[in-house]
Write a protein that holds these residues in place. Structure first.
Motif, mmCIF file in Angstrom:
data_model
loop_
_atom_site.group_PDB
_atom_site.id
_atom_site.type_symbol
_atom_site.label_atom_id
_atom_site.label_comp_id
_atom_site.label_asym_id
_atom_site.label_seq_id
_atom_site.Cartn_x
_atom_site.Cartn_y
_atom_site.Cartn_z
ATOM 1 N N SER A 101 0.845 -1.195 0.000
ATOM 2 C CA SER A 101 0.000 0.000 0.000
ATOM 3 C C SER A 101 0.875 1.238 0.000
ATOM 4 C CB SER A 101 -0.889 0.010 1.250
ATOM 5 O OG SER A 101 -0.082 0.190 2.400
ATOM 6 N N GLY A 102 0.217 2.376 -0.128
ATOM 7 C CA GLY A 102 0.936 3.639 -0.140
ATOM 8 C C GLY A 102 1.584 3.960 1.192
ATOM 9 N N LEU A 103 0.818 3.769 2.273
ATOM 10 C CA LEU A 103 1.424 4.130 3.565
ATOM 11 C C LEU A 103 2.605 3.227 3.875
ATOM 12 C CD1 LEU A 103 0.938 2.313 6.382
ATOM 13 C CD2 LEU A 103 -1.397 3.074 6.042
ATOM 14 N N ASN A 106 5.537 4.578 2.107
ATOM 15 C CA ASN A 106 6.038 5.778 2.776
ATOM 16 C C ASN A 106 6.724 5.445 4.103
ATOM 17 O OD1 ASN A 106 5.350 7.549 0.766
ATOM 18 N ND2 ASN A 106 3.296 7.920 1.566
ATOM 19 N N HIS A 135 0.395 11.634 3.432
ATOM 20 C CA HIS A 135 1.286 10.496 3.185
ATOM 21 C C HIS A 135 0.736 9.180 3.724
ATOM 22 C CE1 HIS A 135 4.365 13.083 1.531
ATOM 23 N NE2 HIS A 135 4.369 13.837 2.604
ATOM 24 N N GLU A 188 5.023 15.095 -1.942
ATOM 25 C CA GLU A 188 4.321 14.590 -3.124
ATOM 26 C C GLU A 188 4.682 15.500 -4.302
ATOM 27 O OE1 GLU A 188 0.984 15.089 -0.230
ATOM 28 O OE2 GLU A 188 -0.105 14.048 -1.816
ATOM 29 N N GLU A 193 -4.485 14.463 -1.967
ATOM 30 C CA GLU A 193 -5.531 14.729 -0.970
ATOM 31 C C GLU A 193 -5.551 16.206 -0.577
ATOM 32 O OE1 GLU A 193 -6.153 11.196 -1.749
ATOM 33 O OE2 GLU A 193 -7.512 11.933 -0.205
ATOM 34 N N ASP A 221 6.940 11.286 -2.972
ATOM 35 C CA ASP A 221 5.775 10.409 -2.837
ATOM 36 C C ASP A 221 4.955 10.506 -4.123
ATOM 37 O OD1 ASP A 221 3.334 9.233 -2.277
ATOM 38 O OD2 ASP A 221 3.091 10.181 -0.308
ATOM 39 N N GLN A 224 0.108 8.722 -5.662
ATOM 40 C CA GLN A 224 -1.089 9.108 -6.425
ATOM 41 C C GLN A 224 -0.756 9.630 -7.818
ATOM 42 O OE1 GLN A 224 -5.007 11.999 -5.691
ATOM 43 N NE2 GLN A 224 -4.082 10.964 -3.983
#
Ligand SMILES: *Cc1c(COP(=O)(O)O)cnc(C)c1O
Length: 400
Positions: A101-103, A106, A135, A188, A193, A221, A224
């Motif tokens: 996943s993204g988190l 990160n 993030h 990012e 977001e 990051d 997205q």
């Protein structure tokens, strides 16, 4: 929002959901359980790169299901090696850690930033982060996030973050002067977001120079904005620079959960055996999804499509909303677009749904569009045709 729902009493109420259940999809269209067809301008939040039920992705995943879904990282995973090599080829970077996943991507990036410091004798490393940032929602990533709503109720936050305004190099230089323990600058490339706020090309180039001069990690990051969404593989490529660390996730698997941290030479050797790991990360099913997604994107020219169809969508929105009071700005790149209004845009979510369109609203006042990268020019015009009258009607009301 966030009240126990009569229709889903056993699902934790962490989302204020719209009153619709989707049953299946085809391309950029989805059907709800009542049989209504909806145009998907959200793409599962920038996840469904190839839309729904893609005629080459689905058979590839079916083939993979009959071979191996999961093996663990105790053994070599050839598909992982293949996807890592492809991501390095496309980014010009050196190696990859896979997660889910993204988190998680990160978190791994933040661990790299800390260990990079420790390896140099700096035992309290800090990371520069930015206003408007998102993030993720783990403790470290929500601490790096700028949104007080996301942090409320979860103190004590993870320490070691220094926050700066975006696109302000003097502020970053001042923060570096005041915080000699900084080991990384983390942002990012285009804030998602936070309301589709791009880091400017000159800002990214200046950060690259600062990081080179001071032996810091530039960590971008692209969870997205990466994977073709802006019309290049990675959004920072518009600035002609390379990051040292690049977390990816969302669009990389076209819907199959996946995350990746791609590292350049300065960061590639920081984590070694025993420093980091994951049970599921890099499993054959997710890797196959990533390999096939990138292959189909290349074969079908989806970078060029994102750029060209993005221009059509933006043009149609700009034309439809020209001179409409209350439209603050239309911004973004490729198929990552935001329309900032002068008032909360939340009511548009339900209205768009009724009109047959899936969208998102973020940062309270920004309508966000993240459609699949297979979107056609005609579908882009249909999005604008459905959305523009709703925005006009909202803005025609007295401002709350
Ligand atoms: C969505 C997102 C994340 C978090 O990804 P998850 O998969 O939801 O954990 C992190 N960074 C950015 C820029 C994102 O858009």
């Amino acid at each position: 929002m966030n009240v126990p729902s009569a229709s889903e009493p056993h699902v934790m109420p962490t989302y204020g959901r719209l009153p619709v259940a989707l049953s299946h999809g085809q391309g950029c269209w989805v059907w709800d359980t009542e049989g209504r067809r909806l145009l998907d301008a959200l793409g599962g939040i920038a996840v469904n790169t190839l839309g729904h039920n893609h005629p080459r992705l689905v058979p590839a995943l079916q083939d993979q299901l009959t071979k191996l879904i999961h093996t663990s990282n105790y053994y070599r995973i050839p598909l992982q090696e293949q996807l890592a090599a492809k991501l390095c080829e496309l980014s010009g970077l050196a190696n990859v850690f896979f997660c889910n996943s993204g988190l998680e991507a990160n978190e791994a990036a933040l661990k790299i930033a800390r260990k990079f410091g420790h390896d140099r004798g700096n035992t309290s490393p800090e990371v520069i982060v930015f206003e408007g940032a998102f993030h993720g929602r783990s403790l470290a990533t929500l601490s790096a996030t700028a949104n007080p709503k996301i942090q409320a109720g979860f103190a004590p936050l993870v320490p070691g973050f220094v926050r700066c305004p975006l696109n302000d190099i003097p502020a970053v230089e001042a923060a570096l002067a005041a915080h000699p323990n900084v080991t990384a600058i983390f942002l990012e490339t285009i804030q998602g977001e936070g309301g589709i706020n791009p880091a400017r090309v000159e800002f990214l180039q200046a950060l690259r120079r600062l990081c080179d001069e001071r032996d810091l990690l530039l960590m971008l990051d692209e969870v997205q904005c990466g994977i073709g969404r802006t019309g290049k593989w990675f959004a920072h490529q518009w600035a002609g620079i390379r990051p040292d660390v690049m977390p990816l996730a969302k669009g990389l698997g076209s819907g199959v959960p996946i995350g990746a941290v791609v590292c350049g030479p300065r960061a590639a050797g920081v984590l070694t055996a025993g420093n980091h790991g994951t049970t599921f990360g890099g499993n054959p099913l997710a890797m196959r999804a990533g390999v096939e997604t990138l292959k189909i994107m290349e074969e079908d020219g989806l970078l060029a499509n994102a750029e060209a169809v993005g221009a059509t969508l933006r043009g149609a929105l700009a034309e439809g909303l020209a001179g409409v009071a209350g439209v603050v700005e239309i911004r973004g790149q490729g198929l990552m677009l935001g329309i900032e209004l002068d008032r909360p845009a939340g009511p548009l979510l339900g209205q768009a749904l009724e009109a047959g369109l899936l969208i998102s609203v973020t940062a309270d006042r920004v309508v966000r569009l993240l459609p699949p990268l297979i979107l056609t020019h005609d579908e882009a015009r249909q999005i604008a045709t459905l959305l523009v009258p709703l925005i006009k009607a909202l803005l025609a009301q007295p401002k709350p």
